[in-house]
Motif scaffolding. Structure first.
Motif, PDB file in Angstrom:
ATOM      1  N   GLN A  21      35.378  48.754  41.807  1.00  0.00           N
ATOM      2  CA  GLN A  21      36.220  49.835  42.346  1.00  0.00           C
ATOM      3  C   GLN A  21      36.411  50.920  41.290  1.00  0.00           C
ATOM      4  OE1 GLN A  21      39.495  47.068  43.935  1.00  0.00           O
ATOM      5  NE2 GLN A  21      40.010  49.007  44.895  1.00  0.00           N
TER       6      GLN A  21
ATOM      7  N   ILE B  27      34.755  55.315  40.722  1.00  0.00           N
ATOM      8  CA  ILE B  27      35.654  56.478  40.683  1.00  0.00           C
ATOM      9  C   ILE B  27      34.883  57.730  40.237  1.00  0.00           C
ATOM     10  CG2 ILE B  27      37.585  57.511  39.397  1.00  0.00           C
ATOM     11  CD1 ILE B  27      38.896  54.744  39.336  1.00  0.00           C
TER      12      ILE B  27
ATOM     13  N   ASP C  71      40.195  59.831  43.349  1.00  0.00           N
ATOM     14  CA  ASP C  71      39.735  58.433  43.375  1.00  0.00           C
ATOM     15  C   ASP C  71      40.588  57.562  42.448  1.00  0.00           C
ATOM     16  OD1 ASP C  71      37.718  59.228  45.034  1.00  0.00           O
ATOM     17  OD2 ASP C  71      36.142  59.205  43.485  1.00  0.00           O
ATOM     18  N   VAL C  72      40.990  58.128  41.304  1.00  0.00           N
ATOM     19  CA  VAL C  72      41.833  57.363  40.374  1.00  0.00           C
ATOM     20  C   VAL C  72      43.078  56.890  41.108  1.00  0.00           C
ATOM     21  CG1 VAL C  72      43.307  57.500  38.311  1.00  0.00           C
ATOM     22  CG2 VAL C  72      41.024  58.545  38.277  1.00  0.00           C
TER      23      VAL C  72
ATOM     24  N   VAL D 218      42.555  54.092  43.634  1.00  0.00           N
ATOM     25  CA  VAL D 218      42.457  52.761  43.013  1.00  0.00           C
ATOM     26  C   VAL D 218      43.842  52.290  42.561  1.00  0.00           C
ATOM     27  CG1 VAL D 218      41.466  51.456  41.084  1.00  0.00           C
ATOM     28  CG2 VAL D 218      40.040  53.044  42.381  1.00  0.00           C
TER      29      VAL D 218
ATOM     30  N   VAL E  13      38.862  61.758  33.726  1.00  0.00           N
ATOM     31  CA  VAL E  13      38.600  60.667  34.669  1.00  0.00           C
ATOM     32  C   VAL E  13      38.072  59.439  33.922  1.00  0.00           C
ATOM     33  CG1 VAL E  13      37.122  59.947  36.596  1.00  0.00           C
ATOM     34  CG2 VAL E  13      38.230  62.187  36.638  1.00  0.00           C
TER      35      VAL E  13
ATOM     36  N   LYS F 126      39.621  55.628  33.766  1.00  0.00           N
ATOM     37  CA  LYS F 126      38.851  54.431  34.157  1.00  0.00           C
ATOM     38  C   LYS F 126      39.010  53.323  33.109  1.00  0.00           C
ATOM     39  CE  LYS F 126      34.696  55.407  36.159  1.00  0.00           C
ATOM     40  NZ  LYS F 126      33.469  56.189  36.478  1.00  0.00           N
TER      41      LYS F 126
END
Ligand SMILES: [Zn+2]
Length: 674
Positions: free
Chosen positions: A127, A131, A136-137, A140, A299, A303
């Protein structure tokens, strides 16, 4: 809210348990527990508990060991017997027994856990890998929240502090890897040592998760920088003791305004809260800082941070190398623990957490005698009358505030033993696939349970602790005191014991919990549990002056070398200890009505104080002293004996304490509160 509820427990939860099974104490006042070579008027803790402390050194797997740990250990073996019986048999799918058995057995199957390696967390890593952007961060993050992994901030549902009939959603500061902001921000030698050890720990965990050495180093500095920034924006423990400071009601528009960089509508939808309505943001400045971080941090760095959150949240359920590194830092470095608790205890703890009331129901059927509940109800009734009598006689309080206090006392709900209504576990899925899968299922089951309560009326039958836990609590928003079955055993409760010891032990605990309704924190809630001021301005001022005396007394206790206790942080607990002692002592005098008959050479009043002191017989490691002084709202065991008794002339009479003795305080220096 659960972190606040934790502030008011009589003990912090006992995470570690002894390695040998000890039968709970049955002899009430035992000379072997005492050190009669010590003068009670110079050091009552060592007089009452010196023998016990010599006999019970701290087991390697613990950072602290006290007389109540003996009871907790015995309780742990009781639960072990229940689970062992279930775990070795075959059960129909979907039954509670099947769930308990599979949960426990997958946790104990280390061969399978080692063979699976990181496979069970791979879907979570994937997942993260997929990202592409900041949106998207947050997607999640939302999904992780539903799995009980909390990057960035925390979420829970609880009673609305200003509308105590209703449950609301709370957003709280969070996202750290160490226990509190101060761990990142203090710069004394001990803190620096911990900060360095934490970064080494991070690096090792990244390597274990498949990152090369250089990458692990970079990842560590990324994560540490981000966590430290979150820590800087966090409120201190002390600030959070002020419930007004952490109550900020707002709607979606409100939070969108204070942290506009995050799409909150999307977030709440993703966690399954379609219409959050009004909710409470405990630390708005923290959320604002998070928003800024979302903008400023890349980003790729997010992650890395998310990957760390997965590892740290689940490391206890991964292969042995992860478990051991986790212990090196959280056990050895932070608390001075020398060895890990045996695996069965850790897995049993997780099973107990996942299916707590299912196990609790079995525990009560097997171990909780009905007479205990009856005797407790009598005790609580007498204690309530005594606190009422004492309130009436307070010289420093006006009649107007007294009558409000009496109303609040009358309204306290009492829960003893176990809940009337048990939680339904039928929607919880537990399988034999993997330990981690079961842990995540249980967390998700719990998350859904919590979220289903948002904007619903408060369920007053609910318990915050399972019956098999040795503990008790006062919950201000429900104005209730709760005593789980497991605490109703020696050294707290002696079914066959005389009144003096029962009032000195469980009586003080009951008085302690009642007094929490009237400590520096609890007194800010009214009789129905709303955060509302029912004090006159003068009384409130007098109360603060009186509690200040107690805070100063504790801040003057040296706990280790040059380290002093934190009288402000532990004020609520110390008020409750002193109040509990006063109330229980008053109640005992009524029951005794002049009967001064000694048992084993001790008068009833002496037995009262000895039974109280015995609750806090305790050995503790130096590192744990430092940690608890920073983190724990409870005073150390020794201070729970010495601190309150110094304020009680009744104690002076019982043990002939005179001016000049260490246990003596001049009348003008004593705290007189409840
Ligand atoms: Zn307490």
């Amino acid at each position: 809210m659960s972190n606040l509820i934790r502030f008011i427990l009589i003990f912090s939860l006992m995470g570690s348990m002894a390695c040998k099974q000890e039968a709970p104490k049955t002899k009430v006042i035992d000379l072997a527990d005492m050190d009669t070579s010590v003068n009670p008027s110079s050091d009552f803790d060592n007089y009452a508990n010196g023998g016990w402390k010599k006999r019970f050194p701290i087991p390697d797997e613990k950072s602290r060991f006290g007389s109540f740990d003996l009871l907790a250990d015995a309780g742990e073996f009781q639960v072990k017997n229940l689970i062992a019986d279930i775990a070795t048999k075959k059960h129909d799918g979907g039954t509670v027994a099947q769930k308990i058995a599979d949960f426990y057995n997958t946790g104990m199957d280390t061969v399978k856990i080692e063979a699976q390696g990181l496979t069970p967390v791979q879907p979570l890593f994937e997942q993260i890998n997929s990202i592409q952007n900041k949106g998207d961060v947050m997607k999640v993050v939302a999904d992780f929240h539903t799995k009980g992994i909390y990057p960035m901030f925390s979420f829970l549902s609880d009673v609305d502090q200003k509308n105590s009939d209703m449950m609301v959603a709370y957003l709280l500061q969070g996202g750290l890897g160490m226990p509190d902001r101060d761990y990142y921000l203090k710069d004394d030698d001990r803190s620096k040592e911990i900060q360095a050890a934490y970064q080494i720990f991070l690096q090792k965990m990244f390597v274990l998760s498949g990152t090369d050495e250089a990458g692990a180093k970079t990842n560590t500095s990324v994560v540490y920088r981000m966590e430290k920034r979150m820590a800087s924006a966090s409120m201190t423990k002390l600030e959070q003791r002020d419930p007004q400071k952490i109550y900020h009601k707002m709607n979606l528009g409100g939070i969108q305004k204070i942290a506009p960089e995050i799409d909150w509508t999307a977030h709440f939808q993703l966690i399954g809260l379609q219409n959050p309505g009004d909710f409470i943001v405990c630390q708005p400045e923290f959320m604002t800082e998070l928003g800024k971080m979302m903008n400023e941090i890349s980003v790729d760095d997010w992650k890395i941070y998310l990957k760390w959150k997965v590892i740290s949240s689940l490391s206890s359920y991964l292969p042995g190398t992860f478990v051991n590194e986790n212990f090196e830092f959280f056990g050895k470095t932070l608390t001075g623990q020398k060895a890990q608790r045996p695996r069965w205890k850790r897995v049993q703890g997780s099973t107990n957490g996942a299916l707590s009331e299912a196990i609790g129901q079995m525990y009560v059927e097997k171990y909780f005698p009905a007479e205990a509940k009856k005797r407790m109800l009598d005790l609580v009734g007498n204690l309530r009358i005594s606190l009422g009598d004492r309130i009436k006689q307070l010289a420093w309080m006006s009649d107007a505030t007294k009558s409000k206090a009496q109303e609040k006392l009358d309204a306290i709900t009492v829960k003893i033993g176990y809940p009337d209504k048990w939680r339904d576990y039928s929607a919880l899925e537990v399988s034999t696939s993997s330990f981690i899968a079961n842990v995540l299922q249980a967390r998700n089951f719990d998350f859904k349970f919590r979220i289903s309560k948002v904007n619903q009326p408060v369920d007053r039958t609910e318990w915050m602790m399972p019956p098999q836990m040795v503990n008790a609590y006062y919950e201000p928003t429900r104005n209730e005191i709760v005593f789980p079955a497991a605490i109703l055993q020696p050294p707290f409760f002696y079914l066959e014991g005389d009144d003096a010891v029962n009032y000195g032990a469980i009586g003080v605990v009951i008085g302690h919990e009642m007094t929490h309704g009237f400590d520096d924190h609890g007194c800010q809630y009214d009789k129905v549990g709303n955060l509302a001021d029912w004090w006159t301005a003068d009384d409130s001022k007098m109360f603060k002056e009186r509690t200040k005396v107690l805070a100063n007394q504790f801040s003057n206790f040296t706990v280790l070398d040059s380290l002093k206790a934190n009288g402000e942080l532990s004020l609520g607990e110390n008020i409750a200890d002193l109040g509990g002692l006063n109330v229980a002592y008053t109640a005992l005098q009524k029951v005794l009505s002049g009967n001064e008959k000694s048992i084993d050479g001790f008068t009833p009043n002496q037995r009262f104080f000895l039974a109280y002191a015995h609750l806090w017989a305790q050995n503790i490691r130096d590192k744990e002293i430092v940690r608890r002084t920073k983190d724990d709202v409870h005073s150390l065991g020794r201070l729970r004996v010495l601190g309150p008794l110094k304020n009680m002339p009744e104690f002076y009479s019982a043990f002939n304490v005179k001016e000049g003795d260490s246990m003596f305080l001049n009348e003008a220096d004593r705290a007189v509160i409840w």
